[in-house]
Write a protein that holds these residues in place. Structure first.
Motif, short mmCIF file in Angstrom:
data_model
loop_
_atom_site.label_atom_id
_atom_site.label_comp_id
_atom_site.label_asym_id
_atom_site.label_seq_id
_atom_site.Cartn_x
_atom_site.Cartn_y
_atom_site.Cartn_z
N ASN A 163 51.25 39.93 45.44
CA ASN A 163 50.02 40.38 45.87
C ASN A 163 49.45 41.42 45.16
O ASN A 163 48.41 41.75 44.96
N LYS A 164 50.58 42.52 44.76
CA LYS A 164 50.12 43.64 44.03
C LYS A 164 49.68 43.46 42.54
O LYS A 164 48.90 43.90 42.06
N ILE A 165 50.49 42.31 42.00
CA ILE A 165 50.05 42.02 40.58
C ILE A 165 48.46 41.46 40.82
O ILE A 165 47.70 41.59 39.81
N LYS A 166 48.25 40.49 41.60
CA LYS A 166 47.01 39.91 41.96
C LYS A 166 45.80 40.98 41.82
O LYS A 166 44.83 40.87 41.54
N ALA A 167 46.19 42.03 42.60
CA ALA A 167 44.94 43.02 42.92
C ALA A 167 45.06 43.84 41.73
O ALA A 167 43.88 44.13 41.09
N TYR A 168 45.82 43.95 41.02
CA TYR A 168 46.09 44.71 39.68
C TYR A 168 44.91 43.95 38.69
O TYR A 168 44.38 44.30 37.97
N MET A 169 45.27 42.56 38.52
CA MET A 169 44.53 41.61 37.73
C MET A 169 43.00 41.65 37.97
O MET A 169 42.39 41.77 37.24
N ASP A 170 42.59 41.61 39.41
CA ASP A 170 41.50 41.61 39.69
C ASP A 170 40.79 43.19 39.14
O ASP A 170 39.68 43.21 38.70
N GLU A 171 41.52 44.23 39.73
CA GLU A 171 40.85 45.65 39.28
C GLU A 171 40.66 45.76 37.92
O GLU A 171 39.82 46.35 37.55
N ASN A 172 41.57 45.47 36.97
CA ASN A 172 41.56 45.31 35.67
C ASN A 172 41.08 44.27 34.88
O ASN A 172 40.98 44.40 33.48
N HIS A 173 40.27 43.34 35.45
CA HIS A 173 39.57 42.13 34.89
C HIS A 173 40.83 41.34 33.78
O HIS A 173 40.38 41.11 32.92
N ILE A 174 42.05 41.25 34.49
CA ILE A 174 42.89 40.47 33.47
C ILE A 174 43.13 38.98 34.16
O ILE A 174 43.15 38.84 35.38
N LEU A 175 43.13 38.25 32.95
CA LEU A 175 43.07 36.61 33.28
C LEU A 175 44.48 36.22 33.46
O LEU A 175 45.16 36.74 32.62
#
Length: 63
Positions: free
Chosen positions: A9-21
């Motif tokens: 869940n933290k990875i997914k949030a990090y991806m969203d916050e940093n626009h990482i696909l």
């Protein structure tokens, strides 16, 4: 192996916050995009999937 849902869940949030696909992370870690999608969707909970999650958390210093 530890429960990895919180880390995931933290990875997914990090991806969203940093626009990482997801496809970009899959490419960076040499994982097929479908396999990486299975990891992100918790369909793959194998030891390999856990290692990938731990590696991403470590590499990006996700806390």
């Amino acid at each position: 192996m530890p429960e990895i849902s919180l880390g995931l869940n933290k990875i997914k949030a990090y991806m969203d916050e940093n626009h990482i696909l997801a496809v970009d992370l899959a490419t960076a870690y040499g994982i097929k995009k479908g396999d990486f999608a299975d990891i992100l969707n918790e369909k793959d909970t194998s030891p390999r999937a856990n290692r990938v999650i731990i590696k991403i958390i470590s590499d990006f210093k996700i806390r």
